[in-house]
Design a protein around this motif. Structure first.
Motif, PDB file in Angstrom:
ATOM      1  N   THR A   1      50.249  57.380  41.259  1.00 54.49           N
ATOM      2  CA  THR A   1      50.683  57.013  42.609  1.00 54.49           C
ATOM      3  C   THR A   1      51.352  55.639  42.586  1.00 54.49           C
ATOM      4  N   THR A   2      51.959  55.297  43.721  1.00 57.43           N
ATOM      5  CA  THR A   2      52.588  53.979  43.855  1.00 57.43           C
ATOM      6  C   THR A   2      51.762  53.080  44.778  1.00 57.43           C
ATOM      7  N   ARG A   3      50.559  53.480  45.092  1.00 54.23           N
ATOM      8  CA  ARG A   3      49.695  52.687  45.970  1.00 54.23           C
ATOM      9  C   ARG A   3      49.411  51.342  45.323  1.00 54.23           C
ATOM     10  N   SER A   4      49.201  50.328  46.145  1.00 55.84           N
ATOM     11  CA  SER A   4      48.921  48.996  45.609  1.00 55.84           C
ATOM     12  C   SER A   4      47.564  48.985  44.931  1.00 55.84           C
ATOM     13  N   LEU A   5      47.373  48.011  44.024  1.00 61.19           N
ATOM     14  CA  LEU A   5      46.099  47.904  43.319  1.00 61.19           C
ATOM     15  C   LEU A   5      44.963  47.610  44.297  1.00 61.19           C
ATOM     16  N   GLN A   6      45.269  46.858  45.356  1.00 58.25           N
ATOM     17  CA  GLN A   6      44.241  46.574  46.349  1.00 58.25           C
ATOM     18  C   GLN A   6      43.818  47.848  47.071  1.00 58.25           C
ATOM     19  N   GLU A   7      44.785  48.670  47.441  1.00 58.36           N
ATOM     20  CA  GLU A   7      44.472  49.932  48.114  1.00 58.36           C
ATOM     21  C   GLU A   7      43.645  50.844  47.205  1.00 58.36           C
ATOM     22  N   ILE A   8      44.033  50.898  45.954  1.00 58.17           N
ATOM     23  CA  ILE A   8      43.309  51.740  44.996  1.00 58.17           C
ATOM     24  C   ILE A   8      41.891  51.237  44.806  1.00 58.17           C
ATOM     25  N   SER A   9      41.762  49.925  44.701  1.00 58.65           N
ATOM     26  CA  SER A   9      40.444  49.323  44.522  1.00 58.65           C
ATOM     27  C   SER A   9      39.504  49.700  45.651  1.00 58.65           C
ATOM     28  N   TYR A  10      39.949  49.534  46.874  1.00 59.68           N
ATOM     29  CA  TYR A  10      39.103  49.821  48.039  1.00 59.68           C
ATOM     30  C   TYR A  10      38.843  51.320  48.178  1.00 59.68           C
ATOM     31  N   SER A  11      39.847  52.135  47.892  1.00 56.06           N
ATOM     32  CA  SER A  11      39.676  53.584  48.038  1.00 56.06           C
ATOM     33  C   SER A  11      38.707  54.147  47.009  1.00 56.06           C
ATOM     34  N   CYS A  12      38.480  53.406  45.922  1.00 58.93           N
ATOM     35  CA  CYS A  12      37.557  53.855  44.881  1.00 58.93           C
ATOM     36  C   CYS A  12      36.170  53.232  45.019  1.00 58.93           C
ATOM     37  N   GLY A  13      35.947  52.521  46.113  1.00 62.32           N
ATOM     38  CA  GLY A  13      34.608  52.006  46.376  1.00 62.32           C
ATOM     39  C   GLY A  13      34.356  50.579  45.936  1.00 62.32           C
ATOM     40  N   PHE A  14      35.395  49.885  45.449  1.00 58.36           N
ATOM     41  CA  PHE A  14      35.233  48.487  45.045  1.00 58.36           C
ATOM     42  C   PHE A  14      35.554  47.578  46.237  1.00 58.36           C
ATOM     43  N   ASN A  15      34.652  46.672  46.553  1.00 60.13           N
ATOM     44  CA  ASN A  15      34.864  45.755  47.667  1.00 60.13           C
ATOM     45  C   ASN A  15      35.640  44.510  47.269  1.00 60.13           C
ATOM     46  N   SER A  16      35.753  44.287  45.955  1.00 64.28           N
ATOM     47  CA  SER A  16      36.440  43.104  45.446  1.00 64.28           C
ATOM     48  C   SER A  16      37.485  43.525  44.419  1.00 64.28           C
ATOM     49  N   VAL A  17      38.733  43.128  44.660  1.00 60.22           N
ATOM     50  CA  VAL A  17      39.799  43.446  43.707  1.00 60.22           C
ATOM     51  C   VAL A  17      39.549  42.726  42.390  1.00 60.22           C
ATOM     52  N   HIS A  18      39.022  41.507  42.458  1.00 63.61           N
ATOM     53  CA  HIS A  18      38.727  40.749  41.242  1.00 63.61           C
ATOM     54  C   HIS A  18      37.668  41.470  40.404  1.00 63.61           C
ATOM     55  N   TYR A  19      36.622  41.940  41.051  1.00 66.66           N
ATOM     56  CA  TYR A  19      35.564  42.662  40.335  1.00 66.66           C
ATOM     57  C   TYR A  19      36.115  43.960  39.745  1.00 66.66           C
ATOM     58  N   PHE A  20      36.938  44.650  40.520  1.00 67.12           N
ATOM     59  CA  PHE A  20      37.574  45.879  40.045  1.00 67.12           C
ATOM     60  C   PHE A  20      38.402  45.613  38.796  1.00 67.12           C
ATOM     61  N   SER A  21      39.216  44.559  38.842  1.00 69.53           N
ATOM     62  CA  SER A  21      40.075  44.226  37.708  1.00 69.53           C
ATOM     63  C   SER A  21      39.254  43.861  36.478  1.00 69.53           C
ATOM     64  N   ARG A  22      38.162  43.117  36.696  1.00 61.93           N
ATOM     65  CA  ARG A  22      37.304  42.703  35.578  1.00 61.93           C
ATOM     66  C   ARG A  22      36.627  43.913  34.927  1.00 61.93           C
ATOM     67  N   GLN A  23      36.118  44.817  35.739  1.00 59.75           N
ATOM     68  CA  GLN A  23      35.464  46.008  35.207  1.00 59.75           C
ATOM     69  C   GLN A  23      36.465  46.931  34.512  1.00 59.75           C
ATOM     70  N   PHE A  24      37.662  47.027  35.064  1.00 55.93           N
ATOM     71  CA  PHE A  24      38.715  47.860  34.487  1.00 55.93           C
ATOM     72  C   PHE A  24      39.085  47.348  33.090  1.00 55.93           C
ATOM     73  N   ARG A  25      39.261  46.030  32.980  1.00 53.18           N
ATOM     74  CA  ARG A  25      39.623  45.458  31.687  1.00 53.18           C
ATOM     75  C   ARG A  25      38.471  45.590  30.685  1.00 53.18           C
ATOM     76  N   LYS A  26      37.252  45.422  31.156  1.00 55.77           N
ATOM     77  CA  LYS A  26      36.079  45.547  30.291  1.00 55.77           C
ATOM     78  C   LYS A  26      35.989  46.957  29.698  1.00 55.77           C
ATOM     79  N   THR A  27      36.349  47.960  30.493  1.00 58.25           N
ATOM     80  CA  THR A  27      36.241  49.352  30.056  1.00 58.25           C
ATOM     81  C   THR A  27      37.426  49.800  29.226  1.00 58.25           C
ATOM     82  N   TYR A  28      38.650  49.432  29.641  1.00 55.86           N
ATOM     83  CA  TYR A  28      39.846  49.980  28.993  1.00 55.86           C
ATOM     84  C   TYR A  28      40.599  49.000  28.105  1.00 55.86           C
ATOM     85  N   GLY A  29      40.268  47.729  28.188  1.00 54.84           N
ATOM     86  CA  GLY A  29      40.920  46.764  27.311  1.00 54.84           C
ATOM     87  C   GLY A  29      42.188  46.163  27.875  1.00 54.84           C
ATOM     88  N   TYR A  30      42.530  46.513  29.112  1.00 58.84           N
ATOM     89  CA  TYR A  30      43.700  45.940  29.778  1.00 58.84           C
ATOM     90  C   TYR A  30      43.436  45.946  31.277  1.00 58.84           C
TER      91      TYR A  30
END
Length: 296
Positions: free
Chosen positions: A257-286
């Motif tokens: 999709t072309t949805r913003s990262l903030q929209e994706i973060s919230y739609s997936c249950g993350f209340n913090s974009v920073h926390y989402f980004s940190r967990q994403f990088r921890k899991t996938y390496g980027y």
């Protein structure tokens, strides 16, 4: 084709049950993050083959290592998942998901005599066909033929597929007594049922503010028992499993999709974009941004 799951974690297999109840997949791992598929289940049989890499096929609590050329049959309604352990490129891992009714009607003598004993055997959640056994190699040859027939779909391929599957089950039935059986206790069966209920709840409610107590309540058990079940089958806590599913959904949304990262973060249950980004990088390496920019 990537694994598609409905909210109950049953795989959405797009074959026509009435007309020709079998579906062929290939190159699924390439579309999955870290070349690993989540635990899921479906009522049909599944046969998969390692082509070039080494695969870890989890069936229930068992981890089966498939080397190149090995195949596995997973019985119906059994939790299973896949992860590639080695190889520089994703293994094609051709696989078929099919109903035993493709071979013969469930009311027929053929089904009840040769298919049903396999489908109803609680002690046989899977069968591995390696290259050290002559009849195993015959099954591997037949399985490879089915892959080719399903891929090419030439004239009369349906009849040929039915014939090859019938031969596979003839091999299995003829060697049924020598197959290694796994004794499943009532506790193990109940644990798997609980895991299925809790995983279904996570897949249905991941976008909401889900608590450990709510996950446990979906299976009518305590929080501590929920933790024990997840550690036994998934190797992590229920909350960690929730986070991983949210990340898997986000991973797909960033790509498709072309949805913003903030929209994706919230739609997936993350209340913090920073926390989402940190967990994403921890899991996938980027980071999510890197993944979108590089088109991974």
């Amino acid at each position: 084709m990537a694994i598609i799951l409905d909210y109950q974690l049953r795989e959405q297999v797009p074959h026509d049950v009435e007309k020709f109840p079998i579906t062929y997949f290939c190159d699924e791992l390439a579309a999955l993050p870290n070349w690993a598929g989540p635990l899921h289940w479906h009522p049909d049989f599944e046969i998969a083959t390692a082509v070039s890499g080494v695969l870890d096929f989890q069936v229930g609590q068992h981890h089966v290592i498939l080397k190149a050329g090995d195949s596995i049959l997973v019985n119906g309604n059994i939790l299973h998942g896949i992860k590639q352990l080695s190889g520089d490129i994703p293994d094609p891992m051709p696989n078929i998901v099919f109903s035993g009714a493709l071979i013969a009607s469930e009311t027929s003598d053929i089904y009840q005599k040769y298919i049903q004993p396999v489908a109803n055997c609680d002690a046989l959640p899977f069968i591995v066909f390696d290259q050290k056994n002559s009849w195993h190699n015959e099954v591997n040859r037949l399985v490879k033929n089915v892959y080719g027939l399903m891929s090419e779909q030439g004239q009369c391929y349906e009849m040929a597929v039915q014939r090859e599957l019938s031969s596979i089950f003839q091999c299995i039935f003829s060697n049924f007594d020598e197959l290694p059986k796994t004794e499943n206790t009532r506790i193990q069966i109940n644990t798997q049922i609980r895991i299925q209920k809790m995983l279904s709840y996570i897949r249905e409610h991941y976008a909401e503010a889900v608590t450990l107590e709510e996950i446990a309540r979906s299976a009518n058990i305590s929080r501590s028992e929920a933790g024990r079940c997840f550690n036994a089958y998934v190797g992590c806590s229920p909350v960690d499993a929730l986070i991983q599913h949210r990340l898997q959904v986000a991973h797909r949304l960033i790509k498709d999709t072309t949805r913003s990262l903030q929209e994706i973060s919230y739609s997936c249950g993350f209340n913090s974009v920073h926390y989402f980004s940190r967990q994403f990088r921890k899991t996938y390496g980027y980071t999510p941004g890197q993944y979108r920019a590089l088109g991974k």
